[in-house]
Design a protein around this motif. Structure first.
Motif, PDB file in Angstrom:
ATOM      1  N   ASP A   5     -65.802 -20.623  49.713  1.00  0.00           N
ATOM      2  CA  ASP A   5     -65.373 -21.597  50.725  1.00  0.00           C
ATOM      3  C   ASP A   5     -63.884 -21.363  50.960  1.00  0.00           C
ATOM      4  N   GLY A   6     -63.552 -20.703  52.050  1.00  0.00           N
ATOM      5  CA  GLY A   6     -62.165 -20.361  52.324  1.00  0.00           C
ATOM      6  C   GLY A   6     -61.285 -21.566  52.578  1.00  0.00           C
ATOM      7  N   GLU A   7     -61.891 -22.615  53.141  1.00  0.00           N
ATOM      8  CA  GLU A   7     -61.091 -23.792  53.492  1.00  0.00           C
ATOM      9  C   GLU A   7     -60.546 -24.470  52.238  1.00  0.00           C
ATOM     10  N   HIS A   8     -61.367 -24.530  51.178  1.00  0.00           N
ATOM     11  CA  HIS A   8     -60.932 -25.199  49.951  1.00  0.00           C
ATOM     12  C   HIS A   8     -60.613 -24.191  48.846  1.00  0.00           C
ATOM     13  N   ASP A   9     -60.746 -22.897  49.180  1.00  0.00           N
ATOM     14  CA  ASP A   9     -60.423 -21.832  48.230  1.00  0.00           C
ATOM     15  C   ASP A   9     -61.182 -22.009  46.917  1.00  0.00           C
ATOM     16  N   ARG A  10     -62.490 -22.084  47.036  1.00  0.00           N
ATOM     17  CA  ARG A  10     -63.306 -22.242  45.828  1.00  0.00           C
ATOM     18  C   ARG A  10     -64.656 -21.592  46.056  1.00  0.00           C
ATOM     19  N   PHE A  11     -65.311 -21.301  44.936  1.00  0.00           N
ATOM     20  CA  PHE A  11     -66.664 -20.755  44.987  1.00  0.00           C
ATOM     21  C   PHE A  11     -67.664 -21.880  44.737  1.00  0.00           C
ATOM     22  N   TYR A  12     -68.831 -21.742  45.321  1.00  0.00           N
ATOM     23  CA  TYR A  12     -69.903 -22.712  45.079  1.00  0.00           C
ATOM     24  C   TYR A  12     -71.222 -21.944  45.056  1.00  0.00           C
ATOM     25  N   TRP A  13     -72.183 -22.530  44.345  1.00  0.00           N
ATOM     26  CA  TRP A  13     -73.468 -21.866  44.173  1.00  0.00           C
ATOM     27  C   TRP A  13     -74.427 -22.246  45.295  1.00  0.00           C
ATOM     28  N   SER A  14     -75.170 -21.246  45.730  1.00  0.00           N
ATOM     29  CA  SER A  14     -76.260 -21.453  46.693  1.00  0.00           C
ATOM     30  C   SER A  14     -77.478 -20.714  46.156  1.00  0.00           C
ATOM     31  N   ASP A  15     -78.635 -21.037  46.704  1.00  0.00           N
ATOM     32  CA  ASP A  15     -79.809 -20.268  46.301  1.00  0.00           C
ATOM     33  C   ASP A  15     -80.656 -19.939  47.521  1.00  0.00           C
ATOM     34  N   ARG A  16     -81.453 -18.934  47.361  1.00  0.00           N
ATOM     35  CA  ARG A  16     -82.355 -18.502  48.435  1.00  0.00           C
ATOM     36  C   ARG A  16     -83.544 -17.824  47.784  1.00  0.00           C
ATOM     37  N   VAL A  17     -84.594 -17.705  48.552  1.00  0.00           N
ATOM     38  CA  VAL A  17     -85.799 -16.998  48.102  1.00  0.00           C
ATOM     39  C   VAL A  17     -85.788 -15.620  48.753  1.00  0.00           C
ATOM     40  N   VAL A  18     -86.063 -14.615  47.964  1.00  0.00           N
ATOM     41  CA  VAL A  18     -86.044 -13.234  48.447  1.00  0.00           C
ATOM     42  C   VAL A  18     -87.407 -12.599  48.201  1.00  0.00           C
ATOM     43  N   LEU A  19     -87.880 -11.895  49.189  1.00  0.00           N
ATOM     44  CA  LEU A  19     -89.098 -11.091  49.059  1.00  0.00           C
ATOM     45  C   LEU A  19     -88.688  -9.630  49.132  1.00  0.00           C
ATOM     46  N   ALA A  20     -89.112  -8.854  48.172  1.00  0.00           N
ATOM     47  CA  ALA A  20     -88.699  -7.450  48.128  1.00  0.00           C
ATOM     48  C   ALA A  20     -89.911  -6.561  47.843  1.00  0.00           C
ATOM     49  N   ILE A  21     -89.802  -5.347  48.304  1.00  0.00           N
ATOM     50  CA  ILE A  21     -90.795  -4.318  47.966  1.00  0.00           C
ATOM     51  C   ILE A  21     -90.076  -3.313  47.081  1.00  0.00           C
ATOM     52  N   LEU A  22     -90.616  -3.123  45.887  1.00  0.00           N
ATOM     53  CA  LEU A  22     -90.009  -2.199  44.926  1.00  0.00           C
ATOM     54  C   LEU A  22     -90.863  -0.943  44.834  1.00  0.00           C
ATOM     55  N   ASP A  23     -90.269   0.074  44.259  1.00  0.00           N
ATOM     56  CA  ASP A  23     -91.078   1.266  44.020  1.00  0.00           C
ATOM     57  C   ASP A  23     -91.969   0.998  42.799  1.00  0.00           C
ATOM     58  N   THR A  24     -92.833   1.924  42.498  1.00  0.00           N
ATOM     59  CA  THR A  24     -93.849   1.699  41.461  1.00  0.00           C
ATOM     60  C   THR A  24     -93.232   1.377  40.103  1.00  0.00           C
ATOM     61  N   PHE A  25     -92.118   2.003  39.804  1.00  0.00           N
ATOM     62  CA  PHE A  25     -91.504   1.813  38.489  1.00  0.00           C
ATOM     63  C   PHE A  25     -90.410   0.746  38.504  1.00  0.00           C
ATOM     64  N   GLU A  26     -90.279   0.071  39.621  1.00  0.00           N
ATOM     65  CA  GLU A  26     -89.267  -0.989  39.789  1.00  0.00           C
ATOM     66  C   GLU A  26     -87.864  -0.480  39.491  1.00  0.00           C
ATOM     67  N   GLN A  27     -87.608   0.720  39.923  1.00  0.00           N
ATOM     68  CA  GLN A  27     -86.282   1.293  39.719  1.00  0.00           C
ATOM     69  C   GLN A  27     -85.420   1.168  40.966  1.00  0.00           C
ATOM     70  N   SER A  28     -86.030   0.926  42.079  1.00  0.00           N
ATOM     71  CA  SER A  28     -85.242   0.789  43.303  1.00  0.00           C
ATOM     72  C   SER A  28     -85.943  -0.188  44.257  1.00  0.00           C
ATOM     73  N   ILE A  29     -85.104  -0.795  45.109  1.00  0.00           N
ATOM     74  CA  ILE A  29     -85.626  -1.740  46.115  1.00  0.00           C
ATOM     75  C   ILE A  29     -85.810  -0.983  47.417  1.00  0.00           C
ATOM     76  N   ILE A  30     -87.046  -0.922  47.877  1.00  0.00           N
ATOM     77  CA  ILE A  30     -87.336  -0.206  49.126  1.00  0.00           C
ATOM     78  C   ILE A  30     -86.981  -1.075  50.326  1.00  0.00           C
ATOM     79  N   TRP A  31     -87.272  -2.371  50.222  1.00  0.00           N
ATOM     80  CA  TRP A  31     -87.045  -3.290  51.347  1.00  0.00           C
ATOM     81  C   TRP A  31     -86.938  -4.685  50.794  1.00  0.00           C
ATOM     82  N   GLU A  32     -86.093  -5.518  51.384  1.00  0.00           N
ATOM     83  CA  GLU A  32     -86.019  -6.914  50.972  1.00  0.00           C
ATOM     84  C   GLU A  32     -85.622  -7.765  52.154  1.00  0.00           C
ATOM     85  N   THR A  33     -85.958  -9.042  52.061  1.00  0.00           N
ATOM     86  CA  THR A  33     -85.590  -9.987  53.108  1.00  0.00           C
ATOM     87  C   THR A  33     -85.419 -11.368  52.499  1.00  0.00           C
ATOM     88  N   SER A  34     -84.497 -12.138  53.056  1.00  0.00           N
ATOM     89  CA  SER A  34     -84.336 -13.527  52.639  1.00  0.00           C
ATOM     90  C   SER A  34     -84.586 -14.477  53.811  1.00  0.00           C
TER      91      SER A  34
END
Lengths: 176, 134
Positions: B67-96
């Protein structure tokens, strides 16, 4: 008689004029302070001003609609999202929750009807189509032809697509 | 509407529907390191499933906003859907996004993983047994 003075005869009236009427005098306008070209320019600019007034009227209405959309759309989106989430909950317990699901579809249809009047023109067609679809489905659902699960999920999908459209519209409005 | 966003929305709704009809099963597991490596994010809930040869990950991501106005950090959350490779070593695609559809999918998946219905049935069955004993 010889001593009689010849009578002075009045001139005969010109052709087309009624007898015994005085000839018409040309109307001379009062002299103007401004030259003729300035007066012509004034008249021309008045016409231009009239069209500018119409354009300003149109633009003011457009800006007002933009402000109304910016103020109302986020709240409408929250309500539509809430209706969609509640519908999702009912879909998990199909067919026991069929009637509550139909109720939520009606709520979503009513909210979409409001959003059609407020949303920007680019989104109205899509929203209007979905609203008509939901309204038709609700009207057709009856005891003899109840709403089936496929159709309910299809309408849930349409509600989510409307939310995506409205989300983009709200983002675009921030830049107007 | 953007065709990509429409496709994403339809994908999320389809996954929600398949989850609801028990055609796909989500499992709770530890987050793949690739998801949070190089960030200060927290992943309180991480679900995975496989569908048509793709490895899907659905998780709740808590991240810090500034938050630039008050010069502080704050926590937020979101849900993410991702497609990983078979071994879960890399993210092929994701969206929030779309937010509402992803939240609904997350709730549905969590509901199925927690087996709320089964828990309620067990609790009610225990209650009936106690009544019978009395």
């Amino acid at each position: 008689m010889a001593n009689e003075k010849p009578q002075r005869q009045s001139p005969s009236p010109a052709e087309g004029q009624p007898p015994h009427s005085e000839p018409s005098q040309p109307v001379v306008a009062a002299p103007s302070f401004f030259p003729q070209w300035a007066q012509d320019l004034n008249v021309g600019l008045s016409f231009v001003g009239f069209f500018i007034t119409l354009w300003v009227l149109y633009d003011v209405r457009r800006i007002r609609a933009s402000f109304v959309a910016r103020a109302r759309l986020p709240a409408l989106m929250r309500d539509i999202a809430k209706a969609g989430s509640t519908l999702n909950g009912h879909l998990q317990q199909w067919p026991e929750q069929r009637n509550p699901a139909l109720g939520q579809i009606k709520v979503a249809a009513a909210l979409l009807k409001t959003s059609v009047t407020i949303a920007p023109k680019s989104e109205r067609r899509h929203l209007s189509r979905i609203h008509r679809k939901l309204t038709l489905a609700v009207t057709r659902a009856s005891a003899s032809a109840p709403l089936d699960e496929e159709a309910a999920w299809d309408m849930y999908s349409d509600i989510q697509s409307c939310l995506t459209s409205l989300d983009q519209a709200v983002k675009n409005l921030k830049w107007e | 509407m953007n065709p990509d966003e429409d496709t994403t929305t339809r994908l999320v709704v389809t996954l929600n529907r398949l989850t609801s009809q028990d055609k796909i099963k989500w499992a709770q597991q530890r987050p793949a390191p690739i998801v949070f490596r190089g960030t200060d994010d927290t992943i309180p809930s991480y679900l995975t499933t496989s569908y048509k040869g793709k490895r899907f990950a659905l998780f709740q991501q808590r991240y810090q906003n500034y938050d630039g106005e008050h010069d502080r950090f704050y926590w937020s959350d979101r849900v993410v859907l991702a497609i990983l490779d078979t071994f879960e070593q890399s993210i092929i695609w994701e969206t929030s996004t779309p937010h509402a559809a992803l939240s609904d999918l997350f709730e549905t998946a969590r509901h199925k993983v927690a087996d709320i219905e089964g828990v309620l049935k067990d609790l009610l069955a225990d209650g009936e047994e106690e009544e019978d004993e009395l």
